[in-house]
Design a protein around this motif. Structure first.
Motif, PDB file in Angstrom:
ATOM      1  N   ASP A   1       0.946  -1.409  -0.083  1.00  8.65           N
ATOM      2  CA  ASP A   1      -0.041   0.063  -0.151  1.00  8.65           C
ATOM      3  C   ASP A   1       0.873   1.504   0.073  1.00  8.65           C
ATOM      4  O   ASP A   1       0.575   2.125   0.765  1.00  8.65           O
ATOM      5  N   ARG A   2       1.984   1.101  -0.912  1.00  4.19           N
ATOM      6  CA  ARG A   2       2.704   2.316  -0.783  1.00  4.19           C
ATOM      7  C   ARG A   2       3.554   2.413  -2.061  1.00  4.19           C
ATOM      8  O   ARG A   2       3.522   1.242  -2.877  1.00  4.19           O
ATOM      9  N   VAL A   3       4.385   3.345  -2.251  1.00  2.00           N
ATOM     10  CA  VAL A   3       5.335   3.547  -3.704  1.00  2.00           C
ATOM     11  C   VAL A   3       6.585   3.560  -3.092  1.00  2.00           C
ATOM     12  O   VAL A   3       6.901   4.127  -2.204  1.00  2.00           O
ATOM     13  N   SER A   4       7.496   2.874  -4.158  1.00  2.36           N
ATOM     14  CA  SER A   4       8.824   2.740  -3.752  1.00  2.36           C
ATOM     15  C   SER A   4       9.366   3.192  -4.914  1.00  2.36           C
ATOM     16  O   SER A   4       9.142   2.496  -6.125  1.00  2.36           O
ATOM     17  N   MET A   5      10.423   4.118  -4.847  1.00  2.00           N
ATOM     18  CA  MET A   5      11.405   4.543  -6.169  1.00  2.00           C
ATOM     19  C   MET A   5      12.545   3.501  -6.344  1.00  2.00           C
ATOM     20  O   MET A   5      13.304   3.571  -5.149  1.00  2.00           O
ATOM     21  N   PHE A   6      12.822   3.401  -7.390  1.00  2.00           N
ATOM     22  CA  PHE A   6      14.196   2.628  -7.559  1.00  2.00           C
ATOM     23  C   PHE A   6      15.463   3.386  -7.390  1.00  2.00           C
ATOM     24  O   PHE A   6      15.257   4.442  -7.881  1.00  2.00           O
ATOM     25  N   ASP A   7      16.238   2.840  -6.631  1.00  2.00           N
ATOM     26  CA  ASP A   7      17.594   3.427  -6.466  1.00  2.00           C
ATOM     27  C   ASP A   7      18.495   2.335  -6.183  1.00  2.00           C
ATOM     28  O   ASP A   7      18.188   1.163  -6.316  1.00  2.00           O
ATOM     29  N   LYS A   8      19.923   2.634  -6.028  1.00  2.00           N
ATOM     30  CA  LYS A   8      20.623   1.566  -5.719  1.00  2.00           C
ATOM     31  C   LYS A   8      20.490   0.856  -4.556  1.00  2.00           C
ATOM     32  O   LYS A   8      20.770  -0.366  -4.429  1.00  2.00           O
ATOM     33  N   ASP A   9      20.009   1.415  -3.393  1.00  2.00           N
ATOM     34  CA  ASP A   9      19.737   0.660  -1.979  1.00  2.00           C
ATOM     35  C   ASP A   9      18.332  -0.589  -2.608  1.00  2.00           C
ATOM     36  O   ASP A   9      18.675  -1.476  -1.899  1.00  2.00           O
ATOM     37  N   VAL A  10      17.387   0.007  -3.449  1.00  2.00           N
ATOM     38  CA  VAL A  10      16.583  -1.039  -3.771  1.00  2.00           C
ATOM     39  C   VAL A  10      17.306  -2.228  -4.582  1.00  2.00           C
ATOM     40  O   VAL A  10      16.695  -3.142  -4.297  1.00  2.00           O
ATOM     41  N   TRP A  11      18.145  -1.839  -5.326  1.00  2.00           N
ATOM     42  CA  TRP A  11      18.670  -2.897  -6.051  1.00  2.00           C
ATOM     43  C   TRP A  11      19.525  -3.895  -5.425  1.00  2.00           C
ATOM     44  O   TRP A  11      19.300  -5.042  -5.419  1.00  2.00           O
ATOM     45  N   THR A  12      20.141  -3.212  -4.217  1.00  2.37           N
ATOM     46  CA  THR A  12      21.039  -4.037  -3.245  1.00  2.37           C
ATOM     47  C   THR A  12      19.932  -4.875  -2.538  1.00  2.37           C
ATOM     48  O   THR A  12      20.360  -6.101  -2.417  1.00  2.37           O
ATOM     49  N   ARG A  13      18.900  -4.645  -2.049  1.00  2.00           N
ATOM     50  CA  ARG A  13      17.930  -5.347  -1.460  1.00  2.00           C
ATOM     51  C   ARG A  13      17.454  -6.403  -2.339  1.00  2.00           C
ATOM     52  O   ARG A  13      17.111  -7.688  -2.092  1.00  2.00           O
ATOM     53  N   THR A  14      17.246  -6.000  -3.526  1.00  2.00           N
ATOM     54  CA  THR A  14      16.689  -6.935  -4.575  1.00  2.00           C
ATOM     55  C   THR A  14      17.578  -8.165  -4.743  1.00  2.00           C
ATOM     56  O   THR A  14      17.122  -9.262  -4.720  1.00  2.00           O
ATOM     57  N   ILE A  15      18.954  -7.509  -5.017  1.00  2.00           N
ATOM     58  CA  ILE A  15      20.032  -8.543  -5.398  1.00  2.00           C
ATOM     59  C   ILE A  15      20.056  -9.671  -3.916  1.00  2.00           C
ATOM     60  O   ILE A  15      20.335 -10.771  -4.125  1.00  2.00           O
ATOM     61  N   ARG A  16      19.981  -8.939  -2.791  1.00  2.00           N
ATOM     62  CA  ARG A  16      19.971  -9.717  -1.630  1.00  2.00           C
ATOM     63  C   ARG A  16      18.750 -10.776  -1.471  1.00  2.00           C
ATOM     64  O   ARG A  16      19.071 -12.101  -0.978  1.00  2.00           O
ATOM     65  N   ARG A  17      17.711 -10.155  -1.841  1.00  2.00           N
ATOM     66  CA  ARG A  17      16.500 -11.169  -1.899  1.00  2.00           C
ATOM     67  C   ARG A  17      16.550 -12.082  -2.875  1.00  2.00           C
ATOM     68  O   ARG A  17      16.346 -13.303  -2.392  1.00  2.00           O
ATOM     69  N   ILE A  18      17.192 -12.050  -4.060  1.00  2.00           N
ATOM     70  CA  ILE A  18      17.462 -13.169  -5.112  1.00  2.00           C
ATOM     71  C   ILE A  18      18.456 -14.157  -4.440  1.00  2.00           C
ATOM     72  O   ILE A  18      18.257 -15.340  -4.533  1.00  2.00           O
ATOM     73  N   GLU A  19      19.410 -13.648  -3.936  1.00  2.00           N
ATOM     74  CA  GLU A  19      20.482 -14.531  -3.416  1.00  2.00           C
ATOM     75  C   GLU A  19      19.829 -15.222  -2.321  1.00  2.00           C
ATOM     76  O   GLU A  19      20.259 -16.325  -2.082  1.00  2.00           O
ATOM     77  N   THR A  20      19.186 -14.488  -1.364  1.00  2.87           N
ATOM     78  CA  THR A  20      18.567 -15.367  -0.289  1.00  2.87           C
ATOM     79  C   THR A  20      17.708 -16.561  -0.876  1.00  2.87           C
ATOM     80  O   THR A  20      17.544 -17.701  -0.228  1.00  2.87           O
ATOM     81  N   GLU A  21      17.004 -16.150  -1.717  1.00  2.00           N
ATOM     82  CA  GLU A  21      16.017 -17.124  -2.290  1.00  2.00           C
ATOM     83  C   GLU A  21      16.893 -18.471  -2.902  1.00  2.00           C
ATOM     84  O   GLU A  21      16.243 -19.377  -2.647  1.00  2.00           O
ATOM     85  N   GLN A  22      17.872 -18.110  -3.621  1.00  3.14           N
ATOM     86  CA  GLN A  22      18.682 -19.317  -4.234  1.00  3.14           C
ATOM     87  C   GLN A  22      19.246 -20.002  -2.814  1.00  3.14           C
ATOM     88  O   GLN A  22      19.194 -21.189  -3.131  1.00  3.14           O
ATOM     89  N   ALA A  23      19.846 -19.324  -2.099  1.00  4.21           N
ATOM     90  CA  ALA A  23      20.503 -19.886  -1.119  1.00  4.21           C
ATOM     91  C   ALA A  23      19.470 -20.876  -0.213  1.00  4.21           C
ATOM     92  O   ALA A  23      19.664 -21.889   0.383  1.00  4.21           O
ATOM     93  N   LEU A  24      18.405 -20.077  -0.190  1.00  5.92           N
ATOM     94  CA  LEU A  24      17.450 -21.024   0.696  1.00  5.92           C
ATOM     95  C   LEU A  24      16.691 -22.278   0.050  1.00  5.92           C
ATOM     96  O   LEU A  24      16.438 -23.342   0.698  1.00  5.92           O
ATOM     97  N   ARG A  25      16.803 -22.255  -1.423  1.00  6.01           N
ATOM     98  CA  ARG A  25      16.401 -23.501  -2.015  1.00  6.01           C
ATOM     99  C   ARG A  25      17.908 -24.642  -1.621  1.00  6.01           C
ATOM    100  O   ARG A  25      17.850 -25.787  -1.378  1.00  6.01           O
ATOM    101  N   HIS A  26      19.090 -23.951  -1.725  1.00  8.91           N
ATOM    102  CA  HIS A  26      19.897 -24.778  -1.427  1.00  8.91           C
ATOM    103  C   HIS A  26      20.100 -25.165  -0.117  1.00  8.91           C
ATOM    104  O   HIS A  26      20.375 -26.595   0.354  1.00  8.91           O
TER     105      HIS A  26
END
Length: 845
Positions: free
Chosen positions: A563-588
């Motif tokens: 229920d909010r707006v988030s603008m893309f910036d480097k921090d968002v990208w860092t968190r996104t990469i972190r999330r993707i890495e966490t997902e892959q690591a969680l599968r492992h």
């Protein structure tokens, strides 16, 4: 004799009255030349499916000669995969005479390869000129010419027409045979004496005798006169032979003094002429009933011949086109292309050319046509450019519909991902030229799954349509609203003034979507998470990259509560990469035993003895160490990994609780509590998974407890009601976790059998400082006891809180005061000793 091309404007049926063989041959040459140059294969089969006629084009298309197929069942050449459909096609054809139909099938070549053909067929069993099933086979693989068989047939026919033997006779003034050449006996098998004795007229067919005598009388009256007559004469073997007699009055020639009869056996020629007539009639019938229009035009594109199918396909009569330039019927936008096509065909007489254009029907509508054109100006029987015209409007309409469906969402009609990427690419190219910025808003509805699960997919679809409509309101014509799938939408804002303007628009959309939706007569409240990415007009940016950035920003907004707006910036990208890495690591982690369980002891406040534990999942990453559950559980929920993780937890817990109950000397240890998400509970097979785990470890159902949050119970009420009732029926205990945090529904407490209400630690923490917290806890305990439930308090950290909970008659509690989370071995020690609360070693939360 008129040129065949001049026959188009006149009544074609009138040609049938030409009786002279040369006239038949000329007509045959014309029709034969037009049809033989068709790229279509024409096959005629009788009502049993036996091939009785096939054009020579069949050899070029299939590799088989027509003579190889005559008298055979053509179905053996059809590909086995196409045979059922082809058989149905034939069935419909037999049931619907005079109705052309079209199908496609592969035909086997002699070398074993397959050629695709398009078949236009017509039932002409009732046509006396055909009496068969007529199929037009078009090679749609290579579209090659195939005329050899027809040309060979024409040569054989010409040789047949020209064959024969002549005989010579002289008839005197008394009508007797004065001379008879030896060929008479060879041709008719009768001895010459039969003629010389005056009995030759006895073998003339009775029906022809009058014509023969009349011709002789007419010739006898005038010296030098000649006349031709045809008659049948009986061969010695009993058969009738046709002869053509030319009688010439040569009474004034002293050496002759009689009528000279020059006769030729024309039986074969008569048969050939009859066959030629029938073939011509057959060709005319095929052309008349063809689904293609055959048009022959001169160098000025004026028709010299038009097949009768013109009226069926285009609504015009052939006479309507006489002297008219056919380009006048072509759509103005297609005329330059059509003119260039015609010039190419005229300049290249070696091959067929194809083009698709729009033509005006007689009723004024524009229809799509395929023109397959070949230059036959060099053919004496044609002397023109031949075009096969086929109406392909239905095909083009279907192609356009397929193209639309390929680029648009079928539910909302909005552009889909492929089209929005294409439009973004075009927008960015234009923005770079003019230095403008573009904003991409990636929109995802919050908790949309609960709408589908609780109200059904039809309600979910209706909501998506309403959201699409609302997103389109207020947008400019240059902006784009698209649906990527599920509950994901994209809005592209062209020429945005600055970042603030884009953010304001995104926030306005969030606010607009908060307004209630009327779906299936129910008022639904929806919120949305929006990710915003700005593409500057000064940069060379890829559309996929910008869309991916907006997607990442949307996930960031959703992870912060939605229920909010988030603008893309480097921090968002860092968190996104972190999330993707966490997902892959969680599968492992799930596959390599990196997950383990700690257990929070639960104590009875009256006896201070351990009565159960809460299973707490932990993840020890090989590089990052202990990963907080708050970081990986939401990812497991969103990706569906919570399902296999939940199954692993359930199996592990059931194996442990059996050991602990065996160690309990007091028999007070009752239940191990496991957290269950709404996604797990929504699984139709979840009750059977629970039952199977209990059965494998021979556990009483009350040994297992499932903890649900209030939000899960409320949001998933209709979606999970059946599963929850099935679990209740097993006897498994159910607890509502974090009770009192704002989602409570008394109706849910009455609707389902709940065993335990767990008071959130927020209220426990305010026991000594907030009268409101005390009042709430007292009310919850009173309500639970009235409804036959027990109450458990979470987060007990000091003795004051513990004393107050005992005063309020709370049943059980847990917290650091009573004991930190411990591993399975320490739980075994606690259960075996049966001691009251203590503080074992800390393993982390």
């Amino acid at each position: 004799m008129p040129h065949p091309a001049e026959l188009a404007p006149v009544d074609h049926d009138a040609l049938g009255h030409i009786g002279h063989p040369d006239a038949f041959r000329s007509l045959h040459d014309f029709l034969f030349s037009v049809v033989s140059h068709s790229r279509d294969v024409i096959v005629i089969a009788d009502d049993t499916g036996t091939i009785v006629f096939a054009t020579g084009a069949i050899e070029a298309v299939t590799g088989w000669e027509a003579t190889d197929l005559l008298g055979t069942d053509g179905l053996h050449l059809i590909h086995p995969d196409d045979l059922p459909g082809f058989g149905e096609h034939l069935g419909r054809l037999l049931e619907q005479p005079d109705e052309p139909s079209i199908t496609q099938a592969r035909v086997r070549r002699p070398d074993g390869s397959w050629v695709w053909t398009e078949v236009v067929a017509l039932n002409l069993l009732g046509d006396p000129n055909v009496r068969g099933l007529v199929g037009h086979f078009r090679d749609i693989t290579e579209r090659k010419l195939a005329e050899l068989a027809l040309r060979e047939s024409e040569e054989r026919l010409r040789a047949l027409v020209q064959s024969g033997f002549d005989l010579l006779a002289i008839i005197d003034a008394d009508g007797k045979m004065a001379y008879l050449s030896p060929s008479h006996e060879r041709l008719l098998g009768h001895p010459s004496s039969l003629w010389l004795d005056g009995h030759g007229r006895d073998i003339v067919h009775p029906d022809d005798l009058a014509d023969l005598r009349a011709t002789l009388r007419a010739v006898r009256e005038t010296p030098g006169k000649w006349a031709r007559v045809r008659c049948r004469q009986r061969h010695a073997n009993g058969s009738w032979r046709w002869f053509e007699h030319v009688f010439t009055n040569m009474f004034d020639v002293p050496a002759v003094r009689g009528i000279v009869s020059n006769s030729r056996d024309t039986t074969d020629a008569e048969a050939a002429i009859e066959a030629l007539r029938k073939t011509s009639e057959r060709f005319r019938a095929l052309i008349r009933h063809s689904s293609d229009v055959i048009i022959v035009v001169d160098l000025k594109a004026r028709p010299t011949y038009v097949s009768p199918a013109l009226e069926h396909v285009l609504g015009y009569r052939p006479d309507d086109l006489v002297g008219r330039n056919l380009l006048s019927l072509i759509h103005a936008e297609d005329r330059p292309m059509c003119h260039a096509h015609f010039e190419t065909v005229v300049a290249d007489p070696t091959r067929e050319h194809a083009i698709e254009v729009r033509g005006r029907h007689a009723d004024g509508r524009w229809r799509w046509f395929e023109l397959r054109t070949i230059n036959l100006l060099h053919e004496p029987a044609v002397q023109g450019v031949v075009a096969h015209v086929r109406d392909i409007t239905d095909r083009r309409t279907a192609e356009q519909a397929l193209e639309y469906r390929a680029l648009h969402d079928p539910l909302t009609g909005l552009p889909n991902r492929a089209l929005v990427i294409d439009r973004l690419s075009q927008t960015f190219a234009s923005a770079r030229r003019h230095g403008l910025s573009t904003a991409v808003l990636f929109i995802d509805l919050d908790r949309f799954k609960s709408v589908n699960d609780s109200l059904g997919h039809s309600a979910g679809d209706e909501l998506l349509v309403e959201v699409a409509t609302r997103l389109g309101l207020g947008r400019r014509a240059v902006d784009t609203v698209a649906r990527l799938g599920g509950d994901e939408f994209v809005v592209v804002l062209h020429d945005v003034a600055d970042d603030a303007a884009a953010v304001d628009t995104a926030r306005a959309i969030v606010a607009d979507l908060r307004q209630p939706f009327d779906v299936h007569g129910r008022e639904l409240l929806v919120t949305a998470s929006i990710g915003l990415s700005i593409a500057s007009g000064t940069e060379d940016i890829d559309a996929e990259v910008v869309l991916h950035e907006a997607d990442a920003a949307m996930y960031d907004a959703k992870s912060n509560g939605g229920d909010r707006v988030s603008m893309f910036d480097k921090d968002v990208w860092t968190r996104t990469i972190r999330r993707i890495e966490t997902e892959q690591a969680l599968r492992h982690a799930l596959e390599h035993d990196e997950l383990f369980l700690d257990y929070q002891p639960v104590f009875d406040l009256a006896t201070t003895r351990i009565v159960g534990v809460e299973a707490l999942i932990r993840w020890r990453h090989p590089e990052r160490g202990l990963v907080p559950p708050s970081e990986f559980i939401p990812i497991a929920e969103s990706t569906g990994l919570i399902i296999p993780i939940g199954d692993w937890v359930l199996e592990t817990v059931c194996a442990r609780v059996a050991q602990w109950q065996a160690l309990d000397p007091t028999g007070t240890f009752r239940t191990v509590w496991v957290n269950v998400s709404g996604r797990q509970l929504a699984r139709p097979d979840f009750p059977s998974v629970v039952e199977a785990a209990l059965r494998r470890h021979q556990l009483h159902p009350t040994a297992l407890g499932l903890e649900l949050t209030e939000s899960t119970l409320i949001d998933e009420a209709e979606a999970t009601g059946t599963e929850l009732r099935d679990i209740e029926a097993l006897g498994v205990r159910v607890a509502i976790d974090d009770f009192g945090t704002g989602y409570s529904s008394l109706l849910s407490l009455l609707r389902y059998r709940v065993d335990v209400l767990k008071i959130d630690q927020t209220f426990v923490g305010g026991l000594q400082s907030s009268t409101e917290s005390t009042a709430i806890i007292e009310a919850v305990i009173g309500l639970a006891h009235t409804l036959g439930m027990t109450v458990s308090a979470e987060g007990v950290e000091n003795s004051g809180q513990l004393d107050e909970l005992r005063r309020l008659a709370c049943d059980t509690a847990c917290g650091f005061l009573l004991g930190h989370p411990v591993d399975a071995d320490e739980v075994s020690t606690l259960v075996r000793s049966g001691v009251d609360h203590r503080k074992p070693a800390h393993h982390g939360d």
